[in-house]
Motif scaffolding. Structure first.
Motif, PDB file in Angstrom:
ATOM      1  N   MET A   1       0.820  -1.195   0.000  1.00  0.00           N
ATOM      2  CA  MET A   1       0.000   0.000   0.000  1.00  0.00           C
ATOM      3  C   MET A   1       0.871   1.269   0.000  1.00  0.00           C
ATOM      4  N   LEU A  51      -5.548   3.897 -10.951  1.00  0.00           N
ATOM      5  CA  LEU A  51      -6.364   3.052 -10.073  1.00  0.00           C
ATOM      6  C   LEU A  51      -6.511   1.647 -10.640  1.00  0.00           C
ATOM      7  N   ASN A  55      -4.851  -0.736  -8.042  1.00  0.00           N
ATOM      8  CA  ASN A  55      -5.915  -1.148  -7.132  1.00  0.00           C
ATOM      9  C   ASN A  55      -7.001  -1.925  -7.855  1.00  0.00           C
ATOM     10  N   ALA A  58     -10.568  -0.394  -8.242  1.00  0.00           N
ATOM     11  CA  ALA A  58     -11.367   0.009  -7.083  1.00  0.00           C
ATOM     12  C   ALA A  58     -10.962   1.405  -6.654  1.00  0.00           C
ATOM     13  N   ILE A  59     -11.962   2.232  -6.409  1.00  0.00           N
ATOM     14  CA  ILE A  59     -11.688   3.609  -6.026  1.00  0.00           C
ATOM     15  C   ILE A  59     -11.524   3.669  -4.515  1.00  0.00           C
ATOM     16  N   LYS A  60     -10.367   4.134  -4.084  1.00  0.00           N
ATOM     17  CA  LYS A  60     -10.114   4.338  -2.661  1.00  0.00           C
ATOM     18  C   LYS A  60      -9.817   5.815  -2.448  1.00  0.00           C
ATOM     19  N   GLY A  61     -10.467   6.362  -1.446  1.00  0.00           N
ATOM     20  CA  GLY A  61     -10.309   7.782  -1.162  1.00  0.00           C
ATOM     21  C   GLY A  61      -8.890   8.160  -0.793  1.00  0.00           C
ATOM     22  N   VAL A  62      -8.158   7.232  -0.169  1.00  0.00           N
ATOM     23  CA  VAL A  62      -6.785   7.517   0.238  1.00  0.00           C
ATOM     24  C   VAL A  62      -5.908   7.760  -0.987  1.00  0.00           C
ATOM     25  N   LEU A  63      -6.068   6.938  -2.005  1.00  0.00           N
ATOM     26  CA  LEU A  63      -5.261   7.100  -3.217  1.00  0.00           C
ATOM     27  C   LEU A  63      -5.607   8.405  -3.927  1.00  0.00           C
TER      28      LEU A  63
END
Length: 145
Positions: A1, A51, A55, A58-63
């Motif tokens: 990560m 993304l 990932n 998948a959408i991650k707010g942190v990225l």
């Protein structure tokens, strides 16, 4: 990560550089709507590709937050340094574009020269150079002066 966050930060810096490049084009050519749309299209494509690679889509707010943070860091630091350079470059580009436009107008006049010469010669040739006569149906009679 941690690797994904590291690369997200640098993707944001790259997008900041792209923003600077688009700002240079906006200052030089004007058409801000076109360049803004182009920036957002490229930004969305790059973000989606990032993304997808790191990932699996998948959408991650942190990225997204790290992408945004990289963008903000670039805009707050390097962008302020490059703005005077961009303005000077845009001014030079505008001056060159004015010269090119003037050259094209002169070239257009040169291309239109044969047409105008043909028109003037045709006008001189069609001009009647004879006198009108009054008289009967055979053209006999008094001559106008």
């Amino acid at each position: 990560m941690a690797e994904a966050l590291f690369y997200a930060f640098f993707v944001g810096i790259g997008l900041g550089f792209l923003y600077d490049l688009m700002r240079l084009f906006r200052l030089s050519f004007g058409a801000s709507l076109f360049f803004d749309l182009l920036f957002w299209l490229v930004t969305s494509f790059v973000s989606f590709s990032y993304l997808l690679v790191f990932n699996d889509g998948a959408i991650k707010g942190v990225l997204l937050a790290f992408i945004f943070a990289g963008f903000i860091v670039y805009i707050a630091t390097l962008s302020k340094l490059s703005l005077p350079i961009e303005k000077a470059m845009a001014k030079k580009v505008k001056n060159r574009l004015k010269k090119v436009k003037k050259s094209l107008e002169n070239f257009k006049k040169v291309l239109q020269l044969p047409r105008s010469l043909y028109y003037n010669i045709k006008k001189v040739i069609k001009k009647p150079n004879c006198k009108n006569y009054e008289g009967d149906e055979f053209g006999k009679g008094k001559q106008e002066r």
